[in-house]
Design a protein around this motif. Structure first.
Motif, PDB file in Angstrom:
ATOM      1  N   LEU A   1       0.814  -1.220   0.000  1.00 51.13           N
ATOM      2  CA  LEU A   1       0.000   0.000   0.000  1.00 51.13           C
ATOM      3  C   LEU A   1       0.843   1.263   0.000  1.00 51.13           C
TER       4      LEU A   1
ATOM      5  N   SER B   1      -1.162   1.785  -6.620  1.00 49.61           N
ATOM      6  CA  SER B   1      -1.456   0.459  -7.166  1.00 49.61           C
ATOM      7  C   SER B   1      -1.179   0.384  -8.670  1.00 49.61           C
TER       8      SER B   1
ATOM      9  N   VAL C   1      -1.428  -6.854  -6.713  1.00 45.85           N
ATOM     10  CA  VAL C   1      -1.573  -5.550  -6.067  1.00 45.85           C
ATOM     11  C   VAL C   1      -2.895  -5.423  -5.323  1.00 45.85           C
ATOM     12  N   HIS C   2      -3.979  -5.928  -5.891  1.00 43.72           N
ATOM     13  CA  HIS C   2      -5.322  -5.619  -5.382  1.00 43.72           C
ATOM     14  C   HIS C   2      -5.790  -6.512  -4.237  1.00 43.72           C
TER      15      HIS C   2
ATOM     16  N   SER D   1      -7.995  -0.181 -14.730  1.00 44.29           N
ATOM     17  CA  SER D   1      -6.589  -0.593 -14.691  1.00 44.29           C
ATOM     18  C   SER D   1      -6.218  -1.394 -15.933  1.00 44.29           C
TER      19      SER D   1
END
Length: 282
Positions: A118, A122, A147-148, A209
């Motif tokens: 974090l 991202s 990442v998520h 994204s």
């Protein structure tokens, strides 16, 4: 169940968003039956044509039907996004449950990993990972998943820490109920609505994204009819034929907007305070 459905229909924002998403999903599923031309067929003699009966949205610089590519792009964008969201939701929820329930050293390690991930934006981190793995839709999926998942893990962990100290969980633990049963029967049902809302809101961000990375040339590669890749193809002809970017841009906008308003509506629907206020107003 019927009463819950009736209550859901009163949330017009969630209902409108859900209907649009259902329609878009059906467009993706029925793509082979809705297209007029082969989305991959190149015909340089028809390059950059205006809208016509055979080409409702015109053609691109290679003579491919923009309408057909938009329709097939729906299938690609939604299927990839659903796979990513399901995967990160599963991974993040599992890790968050274990971290919040087990605690101690395992929790400290998970929190450290979450804080490190974090600490970076991202999208930037996804670009770096994709750059290392190489361009391609599969590598983009891996990068976004890497990442998520932390968003789900952080939310689930904080909720589990709170729920596991409630009386009914302590009573179940004291009576000798095994940990798996406690997690699946007493903890998970209480956080499931939050996970669903988070996933519905996350769909829009995932689509953005994917489209963003494809626009940068890191995602779907030619000749794949993906919305972000179509934006990348059309940017060189923006002044000459701006609709090459307008149509895929509108497709992204409508889909992301629909998921966002559906997520907002679901959040109100699952919120007890909001339900009480809704019943009083009615």
């Amino acid at each position: 169940m019927i009463e819950r459905l009736k209550l859901f229909f009163q949330y017009k924002v969630a209902l409108v968003g859900s209907i649009i998403i259902i329609l878009i999903t059906f467009i993706g599923l029925l793509a082979p039956y809705l297209v007029l031309q082969d989305p991959l067929q190149i015909d340089l003699s028809n390059a950059l044509q205006s809208a016509s009966r055979n080409y409702p949205f015109g053609t691109d610089h290679l003579g491919r039907c923009v309408y057909s590519r938009i329709i097939y792009g729906t299938r690609i964008s939604l299927s990839v996004s659903f796979i990513i969201v399901f995967t990160v939701m599963t991974i993040g929820t599992t890790i968050g449950l274990m971290s919040g329930y087990i605690g101690k050293r395992f929790d400290r390690i998970v929190v450290s990993i979450i804080d490190i991930i974090l600490a970076f934006p991202s999208l930037i981190l996804a670009i770096v990972i994709t750059g290392i793995l190489g361009p391609g839709l599969v590598n983009v999926m891996i990068a976004i998943m890497a990442v998520h998942w932390v968003g789900y893990a952080r939310v689930v962990r904080s909720m589990v820490i709170s729920i596991k100290e409630r009386e009914y969980v302590i009573a179940a633990r004291t009576s000798g109920t095994n940990h798996f049963h406690i997690i699946t029967r007493h903890i998970l049902p209480n956080i499931l609505s939050t996970i669903i809302v988070l996933a519905s809101l996350d769909m829009g961000g995932i689509i953005l994204s994917i489209s963003g990375l494809s626009f940068l040339g890191l995602g779907a590669q030619p000749p794949a009819p993906e919305w972000g890749a179509m934006l990348n193809d059309g940017k060189a002809y923006f002044l000459l034929k701006p609709d090459l970017m307008i149509y895929p841009g509108l497709a992204i906008l409508l889909t992301v907007f629909s998921f966002n308003i559906m997520g907002d509506g679901l959040r109100d629907f699952f919120d007890p305070k909001s339900q009480t206020e809704k019943e009083r107003s009615d």
